[in-house]
Design a protein around this motif. Sequence first.
Motif, mmCIF file in Angstrom:
data_model
loop_
_atom_site.group_PDB
_atom_site.id
_atom_site.type_symbol
_atom_site.label_atom_id
_atom_site.label_comp_id
_atom_site.label_asym_id
_atom_site.label_seq_id
_atom_site.Cartn_x
_atom_site.Cartn_y
_atom_site.Cartn_z
ATOM 1 N N ILE A 225 13.470 4.964 0.203
ATOM 2 C CA ILE A 225 12.618 5.995 0.770
ATOM 3 C C ILE A 225 11.207 5.407 0.618
ATOM 4 O O ILE A 225 10.910 4.551 -0.409
ATOM 5 N N VAL A 226 10.505 5.524 1.730
ATOM 6 C CA VAL A 226 9.209 4.670 1.745
ATOM 7 C C VAL A 226 8.033 5.860 1.768
ATOM 8 O O VAL A 226 8.288 6.961 2.438
ATOM 9 N N ILE A 227 7.191 5.917 0.724
ATOM 10 C CA ILE A 227 6.242 7.121 0.507
ATOM 11 C C ILE A 227 4.825 6.396 0.762
ATOM 12 O O ILE A 227 4.307 5.431 0.297
ATOM 13 N N ASP A 228 4.119 7.148 1.905
ATOM 14 C CA ASP A 228 2.901 6.883 2.039
ATOM 15 C C ASP A 228 1.941 7.585 1.379
ATOM 16 O O ASP A 228 1.836 8.992 1.531
ATOM 17 N N PRO A 229 1.010 7.082 0.491
ATOM 18 C CA PRO A 229 0.110 8.120 -0.175
ATOM 19 C C PRO A 229 -0.867 8.392 0.773
ATOM 20 O O PRO A 229 -1.247 7.874 1.706
ATOM 21 N N GLY B 191 0.572 -1.204 0.022
ATOM 22 C CA GLY B 191 -0.007 -0.050 -0.020
ATOM 23 C C GLY B 191 0.979 1.303 -0.043
ATOM 24 O O GLY B 191 0.399 2.380 -0.088
ATOM 25 N N GLU B 192 2.057 1.299 0.012
ATOM 26 C CA GLU B 192 2.908 2.354 0.040
ATOM 27 C C GLU B 192 3.842 2.069 -1.295
ATOM 28 O O GLU B 192 3.583 1.137 -2.113
ATOM 29 N N LEU B 193 4.684 3.133 -1.579
ATOM 30 C CA LEU B 193 5.588 3.213 -2.682
ATOM 31 C C LEU B 193 6.827 3.357 -2.218
ATOM 32 O O LEU B 193 7.362 4.050 -1.184
ATOM 33 N N VAL B 194 7.821 2.265 -2.661
ATOM 34 C CA VAL B 194 9.097 2.356 -2.061
ATOM 35 C C VAL B 194 10.276 2.716 -3.411
ATOM 36 O O VAL B 194 10.025 2.491 -4.525
ATOM 37 N N VAL B 195 11.044 3.768 -3.179
ATOM 38 C CA VAL B 195 11.952 4.039 -4.143
ATOM 39 C C VAL B 195 13.317 3.771 -3.682
ATOM 40 O O VAL B 195 13.613 4.258 -2.617
ATOM 41 N N LEU C 151 2.977 12.000 -9.075
ATOM 42 C CA LEU C 151 1.949 12.323 -10.129
ATOM 43 C C LEU C 151 1.915 10.740 -10.733
ATOM 44 O O LEU C 151 2.839 10.148 -11.464
ATOM 45 N N LEU C 152 0.823 10.244 -10.744
ATOM 46 C CA LEU C 152 0.525 8.661 -11.107
ATOM 47 C C LEU C 152 -0.578 8.651 -11.954
ATOM 48 O O LEU C 152 -1.700 8.927 -11.673
ATOM 49 N N ARG C 153 -0.306 8.111 -13.294
ATOM 50 C CA ARG C 153 -1.207 8.038 -14.196
ATOM 51 C C ARG C 153 -2.018 9.371 -14.525
ATOM 52 O O ARG C 153 -3.337 8.942 -14.527
ATOM 53 N N GLY C 154 -1.241 10.345 -14.337
ATOM 54 C CA GLY C 154 -1.986 11.572 -14.705
ATOM 55 C C GLY C 154 -2.678 12.150 -13.422
ATOM 56 O O GLY C 154 -3.259 13.181 -13.622
ATOM 57 N N GLU C 155 -2.865 11.428 -12.342
ATOM 58 C CA GLU C 155 -3.304 12.023 -11.077
ATOM 59 C C GLU C 155 -2.423 12.415 -10.178
ATOM 60 O O GLU C 155 -1.477 11.877 -9.878
ATOM 61 N N ARG C 156 -2.782 13.658 -9.697
ATOM 62 C CA ARG C 156 -1.794 14.243 -8.416
ATOM 63 C C ARG C 156 -2.440 13.577 -6.962
ATOM 64 O O ARG C 156 -3.461 13.861 -6.565
ATOM 65 N N ILE C 157 -1.340 12.971 -6.307
ATOM 66 C CA ILE C 157 -1.762 12.307 -5.115
ATOM 67 C C ILE C 157 -0.833 12.832 -4.035
ATOM 68 O O ILE C 157 0.465 12.801 -4.264
ATOM 69 N N PRO C 158 -1.130 13.394 -2.927
ATOM 70 C CA PRO C 158 -0.609 13.826 -1.869
ATOM 71 C C PRO C 158 0.222 12.558 -1.130
ATOM 72 O O PRO C 158 -0.170 11.518 -1.220
ATOM 73 N N GLY C 159 1.236 12.857 -0.823
ATOM 74 C CA GLY C 159 2.178 11.641 -0.071
ATOM 75 C C GLY C 159 2.971 12.124 0.944
ATOM 76 O O GLY C 159 3.383 13.441 1.079
ATOM 77 N N HIS C 160 3.650 11.387 1.876
ATOM 78 C CA HIS C 160 4.433 11.556 2.799
ATOM 79 C C HIS C 160 5.599 10.737 2.740
ATOM 80 O O HIS C 160 5.476 9.658 2.769
ATOM 81 N N ALA C 161 6.936 11.162 2.559
ATOM 82 C CA ALA C 161 8.091 10.355 2.482
ATOM 83 C C ALA C 161 8.910 10.020 3.795
ATOM 84 O O ALA C 161 8.851 10.970 4.555
ATOM 85 N N THR C 162 9.369 8.883 3.945
ATOM 86 C CA THR C 162 10.199 8.533 5.152
ATOM 87 C C THR C 162 11.411 7.953 4.512
ATOM 88 O O THR C 162 11.373 7.108 3.662
ATOM 89 N N VAL C 163 12.732 8.343 4.945
ATOM 90 C CA VAL C 163 13.936 7.562 4.392
ATOM 91 C C VAL C 163 14.136 6.548 5.550
ATOM 92 O O VAL C 163 14.316 6.999 7.017
ATOM 93 N N ALA C 164 14.187 5.417 5.138
ATOM 94 C CA ALA C 164 14.181 4.139 6.163
ATOM 95 C C ALA C 164 15.820 4.091 6.198
ATOM 96 O O ALA C 164 16.515 4.003 5.421
ATOM 97 N N ASP C 165 16.126 3.807 7.791
ATOM 98 C CA ASP C 165 17.226 3.352 8.174
ATOM 99 C C ASP C 165 17.471 2.284 8.787
ATOM 100 O O ASP C 165 16.192 1.785 9.112
ATOM 101 N N GLY C 166 18.575 1.620 8.940
ATOM 102 C CA GLY C 166 18.741 0.478 9.725
ATOM 103 C C GLY C 166 18.122 -0.593 9.671
ATOM 104 O O GLY C 166 17.897 -1.025 8.344
ATOM 105 N N GLU C 167 17.571 -1.306 10.697
ATOM 106 C CA GLU C 167 16.738 -2.512 10.362
ATOM 107 C C GLU C 167 15.625 -2.250 9.523
ATOM 108 O O GLU C 167 15.168 -3.208 8.710
#
Length: 104
Positions: free
Chosen positions: A94-98, A8-12, A33-49
């Motif tokens: 980077i984990v993006i929570d839409p 349910g999230e996007l990982v970059v 911008l996914l498939r022409g639709e603008r979606i707000p999101g919140h990114a977290t840079v994952a570290d460690g475990e």
Amino acid sequence: MQALAWHGELVVLTLRRRIWWRNLRARPALELLLRGERIPGHATVADGERARAVVADCLEENPRVAKFYGVELGPRGAIDDATLDKLVEMLAVIVIDPGPEPAG
């Protein structure tokens, strides 16, 4: 750089030596911008475990991504610990929570 749907999230995944992702620590709110639709999101840079778990899970679910990074998965599709450690050191995860940024 690889972008993957994950639980349910996007990982970059991007090389750590690239510096664009560091901006997300200061300004984690973003717009996708996914498939022409603008979606707000919140990114977290994952570290460690968390970074280790996300990378291992993503590679096991997406073997083509493992090949992209030159990683051979084991017979059951798992990555060995030493290879995983090297990959996590090399990558920014980077984990993006839409959706809107979580309340404070």
